[in-house]
Design an enzyme around this catalytic site. Structure first.
Site, mmCIF file in Angstrom:
data_model
loop_
_atom_site.group_PDB
_atom_site.id
_atom_site.type_symbol
_atom_site.label_atom_id
_atom_site.label_comp_id
_atom_site.label_asym_id
_atom_site.label_seq_id
_atom_site.Cartn_x
_atom_site.Cartn_y
_atom_site.Cartn_z
ATOM 1 N N HIS A 1 0.845 -1.203 0.000
ATOM 2 C CA HIS A 1 0.000 0.000 0.000
ATOM 3 C C HIS A 1 0.874 1.243 0.000
ATOM 4 O O HIS A 1 1.782 1.385 0.818
ATOM 5 C CB HIS A 1 -0.921 0.016 1.218
ATOM 6 C CG HIS A 1 -1.826 1.215 1.259
ATOM 7 N ND1 HIS A 1 -2.853 1.398 0.364
ATOM 8 C CD2 HIS A 1 -1.830 2.304 2.069
ATOM 9 C CE1 HIS A 1 -3.460 2.544 0.630
ATOM 10 N NE2 HIS A 1 -2.861 3.110 1.660
ATOM 11 N N SER A 2 0.600 2.155 -0.926
ATOM 12 C CA SER A 2 1.304 3.436 -1.035
ATOM 13 C C SER A 2 2.808 3.190 -1.183
ATOM 14 O O SER A 2 3.220 2.488 -2.104
ATOM 15 C CB SER A 2 0.957 4.304 0.183
ATOM 16 O OG SER A 2 1.314 5.640 -0.022
ATOM 17 N N MET A 3 3.643 3.714 -0.303
ATOM 18 C CA MET A 3 5.072 3.440 -0.402
ATOM 19 C C MET A 3 5.337 1.940 -0.482
ATOM 20 O O MET A 3 6.243 1.483 -1.190
ATOM 21 C CB MET A 3 5.817 4.028 0.795
ATOM 22 C CG MET A 3 7.334 3.790 0.757
ATOM 23 S SD MET A 3 8.211 4.298 2.266
ATOM 24 C CE MET A 3 8.103 2.783 3.218
#
Length: 236
Positions: free
Chosen positions: A78-80
């Site tokens: 998720h995300s980074m």
């Protein structure tokens, strides 16, 4: 206890922890193990210095995960964490260590769509405001000075890593299916930025939107895990 049929390994967002995925096992296939990586500088690794380059972080994680790749494995980030998952997958493939059978990537622009934001260089108040705007779990706790002093350093380190990565080299395309999830109202990556992951795989690609912002995942985690579970049928 019988060995798991496969493993779903999760990679947290900037400032996030393995605990973010603590409930996922209840929606995953019973014969699959759900695990999450713990980045240095938090939880059980809080005494270790945070890493500020993707090369160091992805390299360490590839070293740690390589011995278990004889079991069918998929990555979710998720995300980074999506960028970290992609980089780890590419490193494992480059070593001939097998790597994951599928990549599930969330709320993250494709590598060539990333832009440096300078978020890691904000003042403490500015960084707290940025985290609050994204709506991450526990963001309101950063208003407490004692909690801020504990959790802000790894958040800042991760954002500096993200900025350095945006301006630096990226891993090549992977040879496994990629599925990208995103929030329709995410103030970060646009839907087109997320769908651009299609050019980072030589296999199949799919994208699925959910209502919500950057942390749509908090509201829809059961639906996301169930979607992943359905796509694991080919590996069973």
């Amino acid at each position: 206890m019988a060995a798991p049929l496969g493993r779903l390994i999760c990679f947290p967002h900037a400032g996030g922890s393995a605990n973010f995925f603590r409930a996922w096992h209840q929606w995953a296939p019973a014969d699959w193990e759900v695990a999450a990586v713990c980045y240095p500088g938090r939880e059980a690794r809080s005494a270790q210095p945070c890493l500020t380059t993707m090369a160091d972080l992805a390299g360490q994680l590839a070293d740690a995960l390589a011995p278990g790749m004889d079991t069918p494995t998929v990555f979710f980030g998720h995300s980074m964490g999506a960028s970290v998952a992609h980089e780890v997958a590419a490193r494992l493939a480059g070593r001939g260590a097998g790597g994951p059978a599928q990549l599930f990537l969330s709320a993250r622009a494709a590598p060539h769509r990333l832009r440096r934001t300078g978020t890691g260089d904000l003042t403490d108040d500015g960084l707290v405001a940025h985290v609050a705007k994204l709506g991450g779990p526990g963001a309101e706790l950063l208003r407490d000075p004692d909690i801020r002093d504990l959790f802000l350093p790894p958040i800042r380190a991760d954002y500096r890593l993200v900025d350095a990565y945006a301006a630096g080299p990226k891993a090549p395309a992977v040879e496994v299916p990629v599925v990208a999830y995103y929030g329709e109202d995410d103030p970060g990556p646009s839907p087109d930025d997320v769908r651009a992951w299609a050019s980072l795989t030589t296999a199949s690609f799919d994208a699925r939107p959910f209502s919500g912002g950057h942390f749509y995942l908090v509201r829809h985690e059961a639906a996301v895990v169930q979607d992943i579970s359905g796509r694991l049928a080919a590996l069973r």
